[in-house]
Design a protein around this motif. Structure first.
Motif, PDB file in Angstrom:
ATOM      1  N   SER A  26      -8.923   0.511   2.037  1.00  0.00           N
ATOM      2  CA  SER A  26      -8.731   1.017   3.402  1.00  0.00           C
ATOM      3  C   SER A  26      -9.995   0.937   4.238  1.00  0.00           C
ATOM      4  O   SER A  26      -9.952   1.232   5.444  1.00  0.00           O
ATOM      5  N   SER A  69      -4.451  -2.154   4.870  1.00  0.00           N
ATOM      6  CA  SER A  69      -4.699  -2.005   3.435  1.00  0.00           C
ATOM      7  C   SER A  69      -3.801  -2.932   2.628  1.00  0.00           C
ATOM      8  O   SER A  69      -4.224  -3.512   1.617  1.00  0.00           O
ATOM      9  N   ASP A  88       0.852  -1.186   0.000  1.00  0.00           N
ATOM     10  CA  ASP A  88       0.000   0.000   0.000  1.00  0.00           C
ATOM     11  C   ASP A  88       0.888   1.237   0.000  1.00  0.00           C
ATOM     12  O   ASP A  88       1.814   1.349   0.808  1.00  0.00           O
TER      13      ASP A  88
END
Length: 426
Positions: free
Chosen positions: A335, A369, A203
């Protein structure tokens, strides 16, 4: 057939620099002249056949053919008699300027936008030498037609079996580079890495440059932010100079050097992190975000400083080069999803810790995430994954991602002392 591009730093003397600069301007004029011929021919076909404009009209014979690549290249010998300065440039280098124009023209016709523009002063920064009878690299010199021998820094040798096919001279600020296109006549099968082994999700963000599903966190680089004050001062000085004056050129070079330094340090950082990621996993998954749109927001400067699109391209290139699997997943909602139970957990940007009310899973928001990205990537290729016995295959473990603040990963290669031996002494 395999083709590689090797970039080397070259050191032309003052006379050679002046000659190359003159060639660049001649090629720019040739490009603009060809562009003007195309534009005049197109404008002449827009006029109505039964009336003329009150302002202006382009009047050309009705049977005049379109100024295509073949006709413009064949007209160069006649143009050299009318304009003797064209003889200073090697003929094939001058032809490449016309070919580049028509590549842009065909690309414009194919997609419907992006009409080739006229080149301003200083916008042409490269020259292409398309072919050579013999290898132009002899020792530490690069021999080019009508230019002579130029000192080249071969920081890595050309591999055995490869031949130099093309050479492109590139100017960046006040530094010169030679991009050698080397080629080897071998059969390269189409190879696609087989999914299998340890997988990670990456991420990318502004607060943390990246966070992986394994919990590794890399701090943001901020190379532009570090030199922003210096760049601001140099640009203010440049704006006060008279254009095309000697002081103006010196100030412009200082600004160019600073931008070049920022770009080089950022790219080196990206390569270090990408190599460490390839060492730490066999499969790497990232989001399919279009960073061109995100760079237009109020955080555009920070987004451009991170150069996330360049980093993703570097990771994909290194994965293909090192036999790792690379994949992109849908970025929407990564997220807002719990990586453990898959439930939706709504949170805004101010919430930096993921806390799931359903399964009580608590972890850093960016790491969560990364786990979601990994789960989505594995779900998209679950039919292609090849099981691997841990006893037969050792999982690569990378250590020491540059700028890591969580766990320190081991560096992918041990640094060795040169023991005082320099390149010159060799």
């Amino acid at each position: 057939m395999i083709t590689l591009n090797y970039c080397y730093r070259i050191y032309p003397d003052v006379a050679q620099q002046r000659l190359i600069t003159e060639w660049l301007e001649i090629c720019r004029g040739t490009y603009n002249y060809g562009r003007r011929q195309i534009k005049d021919w197109c404008n002449s076909r827009k006029s109505p056949i039964d009336r003329c404009s009150l302002v202006k009209d382009y009047i050309t014979p009705a049977d005049e053919p379109f100024a295509d690549e073949y006709r413009q290249i064949n007209s160069l010998p006649k143009a050299k008699k009318q304009y003797p300065q064209l003889k200073k440039v090697p003929s094939q280098v001058l032809q490449q300027a016309i070919k580049q124009l028509h590549k842009s023209w065909e690309f414009f016709r194919k997609r419907g936008y992006g009409l080739p523009r006229f080149k301003k002063y200083g916008q042409v920064k490269s020259l292409l030498f398309p072919q050579f009878k013999e290898t132009p690299v002899i020792g530490n010199q690069l021999k080019l037609p009508k230019l002579g021998a130029v000192i080249i820094n071969l920081h890595r040798p050309i591999p055995d079996g490869f031949k130099v096919k093309q050479v492109r001279l590139v100017r960046k600020a006040d530094q010169w580079y030679a991009v050698l296109a080397i080629q080897c006549n071998v059969d390269v099968p189409d190879f696609e890495p087989t999914p299998g082994g340890h997988a990670i999700g990456v991420d990318i963000g502004l607060e943390k440059f990246l966070a992986t599903s394994d919990g590794e966190i890399v701090a943001p680089s901020g190379f532009f932010r570090e030199l922003q004050s210096k760049l601001k001062l140099l640009q203010r000085r440049l704006a006060r100079k008279s254009k095309r004056s000697s002081n103006y050129e010196q100030a412009r070079l200082k600004v160019g050097r600073t931008h070049h330094q920022i770009a080089n340090t950022r790219k080196e950082f990206h390569y270090q992190v990408a190599h460490a990621l390839c060492d730490s996993a066999d499969m790497i998954f990232m989001e399919d975000i279009d960073y061109r749109t995100t760079a237009k927001g109020f955080l555009g400067k920070q987004m451009l400083d991170g150069a996330f699109g360049q980093f993703r391209s570097i990771v994909e290139y290194l994965c293909s080069k090192r036999g790792k699997f690379f994949g992109e997943v849908n970025h929407r909602g990564t997220s807002q999803e719990c990586p453990e139970c898959g439930s939706q957990v709504r949170k805004n940007l101010s919430v930096r810790v993921h806390e799931c009310p359903h399964c009580q899973y608590r972890v850093d928001r960016d790491v969560a995430s990364g786990k979601v990205i990994r789960n989505r990537g594995l779900a998209s290729i679950k039919e292609k994954i090849v099981p691997v016995d841990d006893g037969e295959r050792k999982q690569p473990v990378a250590v020491g991602l540059p700028g890591t603040s969580a766990k320190l990963l081991k560096s992918r290669q041990e640094t060795k002392s040169r023991k005082g031996v320099t390149r010159k002494s060799k």
